[in-house]
Scaffold this active site. Sequence first.
Site, PDB file in Angstrom:
ATOM      1  N   TYR A   1     -44.263   1.297  43.196  1.00  0.00           N
ATOM      2  CA  TYR A   1     -44.483   1.425  41.775  1.00  0.00           C
ATOM      3  C   TYR A   1     -43.421   1.403  41.029  1.00  0.00           C
ATOM      4  CZ  TYR A   1     -49.357   1.854  44.117  1.00  0.00           C
ATOM      5  OH  TYR A   1     -50.412   2.049  44.822  1.00  0.00           O
TER       6      TYR A   1
ATOM      7  N   HIS B   1     -48.538   1.549  53.618  1.00  0.00           N
ATOM      8  CA  HIS B   1     -48.704   0.816  52.522  1.00  0.00           C
ATOM      9  C   HIS B   1     -48.693  -0.737  52.790  1.00  0.00           C
ATOM     10  CE1 HIS B   1     -47.815   0.229  47.989  1.00  0.00           C
ATOM     11  NE2 HIS B   1     -49.118  -0.011  48.323  1.00  0.00           N
TER      12      HIS B   1
END
Length: 342
Positions: A65, A150
Amino acid sequence: MREAGPGRDAPLAVRAVRGLRLTELGLGAAQLGNLYRNTSDAEAEATIDAAWEAGIRVFDTAPHYGLGLSERRLGAGLRERPRDHYVLSTKVGRLLEPSPERAHLQDDEGFVVPAAARRVRDYSRDGVLRSIEDSLARLGTDRIDIVYLHDPDEPEMFAQASSEGIGALIELREQGVVRAVGAGMNAAEPLAELIRRADVDLVMCAGRHSLLDHAATDELLPLAHDRGVGIVAAGVYNSGLLSRPRPDADARYDYLPAPQELLARTNRIADLCEEHGVTLPDAATQFPLANPAVVCAVVGVRGVDQVASLLTRYRTPIPDALWAALADAGLIPPSSPAKGSR
């Protein structure tokens, strides 16, 4: 059965799994990494402050992010908070390698940040250890509560992540470096397979357990419940399709233009919501939490107003009659959430 929804002034409920206590709502911090548009440091700080004041005690981020920006901002915003009073999660699988020669360009994966680093997919033991070390430095903390693998979506990635990667995380959990481990993915089937293969604590299911998408219903949710594995629901608005009372004609689903058939289905759900005096986002916020396997819904927000809106949606009482009507219309599975209460 009482109406779902804890009431307009009720505090956030807390659910427990594997020694962790999680508020039913969590702050997803992708927006703090400048997802799709720039967010100032002041707005990021105000978002964290508003979430804390609202009672949110679950905070989720990732190196992906904003190429580390989200982790840095979240760490700064939580630094003065009592460390034992919140649950912090981040992810492994995307190492950030410096690329100063590209710093004049903008990141090409949706974040409005300079491309001063590149993401390297790595689910090896060494990659996991390095990623956690880097995240600890960016977050400015000495421990992380939950670490997820992830997006190991591709078969070769999943093969390494579900063996070497999760093995490294379990080792760190046994050493007390982290408290809980799991994976976050956009598909339900590999999450179920990971639960069968490894002793995971939680999995983050993005977009596959929502008011619109029920891919997790038949296998993942019952398996997790039987094994005592917590489900963290993410993507509850399905790329924004469920985030407004009525979807826009150009709304997106899984980050692509939503098919007409899906828009029509969403409008049918919205019709029934309006008939029962609630909005589509109210129902979308609460639907995942009606399943007993789900321990938290992590929602991405940006700014004080969005935090307030999220809490309103969470607290709006929803009649059991709405869930029954949606099930009768074939718009949600017959068994959910007929329980009607949380």
